[in-house]
Scaffold this active site. Structure first.
Site, PDB file in Angstrom:
ATOM      1  N   LYS A  70      82.165 -16.784  71.589  1.00  0.00           N
ATOM      2  CA  LYS A  70      81.776 -17.635  70.372  1.00  0.00           C
ATOM      3  C   LYS A  70      80.167 -17.455  70.129  1.00  0.00           C
ATOM      4  CE  LYS A  70      83.078 -21.625  71.888  1.00  0.00           C
ATOM      5  NZ  LYS A  70      83.356 -21.188  73.098  1.00  0.00           N
ATOM      6  N   ARG A 111      84.913 -30.558  70.514  1.00  0.00           N
ATOM      7  CA  ARG A 111      85.511 -30.075  71.545  1.00  0.00           C
ATOM      8  C   ARG A 111      86.489 -31.182  72.042  1.00  0.00           C
ATOM      9  NH1 ARG A 111      81.220 -26.848  73.863  1.00  0.00           N
ATOM     10  NH2 ARG A 111      81.797 -25.700  75.695  1.00  0.00           N
ATOM     11  N   ARG A 141      78.160 -13.287  82.888  1.00  0.00           N
ATOM     12  CA  ARG A 141      77.300 -13.608  81.828  1.00  0.00           C
ATOM     13  C   ARG A 141      75.881 -13.930  82.389  1.00  0.00           C
ATOM     14  NH1 ARG A 141      78.972 -17.979  77.236  1.00  0.00           N
ATOM     15  NH2 ARG A 141      78.911 -19.479  79.042  1.00  0.00           N
ATOM     16  N   ARG A 143      73.704 -19.164  84.213  1.00  0.00           N
ATOM     17  CA  ARG A 143      73.752 -20.459  83.897  1.00  0.00           C
ATOM     18  C   ARG A 143      74.204 -21.500  84.799  1.00  0.00           C
ATOM     19  NH1 ARG A 143      76.272 -20.837  77.963  1.00  0.00           N
ATOM     20  NH2 ARG A 143      77.357 -22.636  78.990  1.00  0.00           N
ATOM     21  N   ARG A 165      85.510 -26.216  83.516  1.00  0.00           N
ATOM     22  CA  ARG A 165      85.149 -26.026  82.242  1.00  0.00           C
ATOM     23  C   ARG A 165      86.599 -25.364  81.622  1.00  0.00           C
ATOM     24  NH1 ARG A 165      80.593 -22.370  81.668  1.00  0.00           N
ATOM     25  NH2 ARG A 165      80.634 -22.399  79.769  1.00  0.00           N
TER      26      ARG A 165
HETATM   27  P1  AMP Z   1      78.606 -24.319  75.770  1.00  0.00           P
HETATM   28  O1  AMP Z   1      77.251 -23.739  75.922  1.00  0.00           O
HETATM   29  O2  AMP Z   1      79.200 -24.506  74.437  1.00  0.00           O
HETATM   30  O3  AMP Z   1      79.626 -23.631  76.626  1.00  0.00           O
HETATM   31  O4  AMP Z   1      78.455 -25.848  76.469  1.00  0.00           O
HETATM   32  C1  AMP Z   1      77.847 -25.986  77.483  1.00  0.00           C
HETATM   33  C2  AMP Z   1      78.167 -27.446  77.903  1.00  0.00           C
HETATM   34  O5  AMP Z   1      77.387 -28.194  77.199  1.00  0.00           O
HETATM   35  C3  AMP Z   1      79.602 -27.852  78.233  1.00  0.00           C
HETATM   36  O6  AMP Z   1      80.403 -27.335  79.412  1.00  0.00           O
HETATM   37  C4  AMP Z   1      79.506 -29.416  78.099  1.00  0.00           C
HETATM   38  O7  AMP Z   1      79.124 -29.860  79.303  1.00  0.00           O
HETATM   39  C5  AMP Z   1      78.278 -29.401  76.820  1.00  0.00           C
HETATM   40  N1  AMP Z   1      78.801 -29.633  75.709  1.00  0.00           N
HETATM   41  C6  AMP Z   1      78.557 -28.446  74.709  1.00  0.00           C
HETATM   42  N2  AMP Z   1      79.046 -29.072  73.632  1.00  0.00           N
HETATM   43  C7  AMP Z   1      79.791 -30.088  73.895  1.00  0.00           C
HETATM   44  C8  AMP Z   1      80.646 -31.060  72.963  1.00  0.00           C
HETATM   45  N3  AMP Z   1      81.078 -30.657  71.745  1.00  0.00           N
HETATM   46  N4  AMP Z   1      81.100 -32.174  73.583  1.00  0.00           N
HETATM   47  C9  AMP Z   1      80.769 -32.364  74.727  1.00  0.00           C
HETATM   48  N5  AMP Z   1      80.159 -31.764  75.689  1.00  0.00           N
HETATM   49  C10 AMP Z   1      79.533 -30.479  75.181  1.00  0.00           C
END
Ligand code: AMP
Length: 209
Positions: free
Chosen positions: A13, A88, A122, A155, A166
């Protein structure tokens, strides 16, 4: 155009959003990036969410919704945006409806194995956030970002134990959004398994742009 990018971690994404934001001249708003920046800055938000994020769990809805509501109120997001990683949960999707009207929800279709392959390789620039991959998209010089010279790192939540969590969180808490948006007639599916150039072709076709 107001877009949501929906899909499991590792679906690509963020990588596609970087391309689409140039194309549509619209901001890319990633809640994950906002949280990681807050953690790096050791701000109150960062200190609050660090442990939850490192464990691969979701930040609470109240915090996340307030953050996105504020971000979408800014001038650059009025004509359009790409929301990457939000909503989410169903509660987040319902809250979003109270402060913004989305045009389309792009569903990134990828298998669990495909997502794991992406996540395990990644590498991310600590400074500009650009996503590299150890096989599909290596930085020219190992450990150094091609674009800003920042440090390229793994990360914390891309490490194997957090990845499993996740993906499980995605299937349980986020996947129901596919049905939620399908029923509203907003969902477009794209095949997220190929490399980003090909995904972009599928994206343009699906959105007729
Ligand atoms: P991402 O970079 O989108 O994979 O997000 C990394 C982490 O940030 C996720 O695994 C969650 O812990 C937190 N996170 C990001 N977006 C959300 C969301 N909309 N709701 C809750 N936690 C989020």
């Amino acid at each position: 155009m107001k877009l949501i990018f929906l899909g499991p971690p590792g679906a690509g994404k963020g990588t596609l959003a970087v391309r689409v934001k140039e194309l549509l001249k619209t901001p890319h708003i990633s809640t994950g990036v906002i949280f990681r920046d807050a953690i790096a800055a050791k701000s109150p938000l960062g200190l609050k969410v660090k442990a939850v994020i490192d464990a691969g769990k979701l930040v609470d809805d109240e915090t996340t919704i307030a953050l996105v509501k504020e971000r979408l109120s800014q001038a650059d997001a009025q004509a359009g945006y790409i929301l990457d990683g939000f909503p989410r949960t169903i509660a987040q999707a319902e809250a979003l409806e109270t402060f913004s009207v989305v045009d389309k929800v792009v569903n990134f279709d990828i298998s669990n194995d495909g997502a794991i392959e992406r996540l395990s390789g990644r590498r991310v620039c600590r400074k500009c956030g650009f996503n590299f991959h150890t096989i599909f998209n290596k930085p020219k010089k190992e450990g150094v970002c091609d674009f800003c010279g920042g440090e390229v790192y793994v990360r914390e939540d891309d490490k194997p134990s957090a990845v499993t969590k996740r993906l499980e969180v995605y299937r349980v808490q986020t996947e129901p959004l596919i049905d939620f948006y399908c029923k509203k007639g907003l969902l477009v599916d794209i095949d997220a398994s190929p490399l980003v150039d090909e995904i972009l072709v599928g994206f343009k076709k699906a959105l007729r742009i």
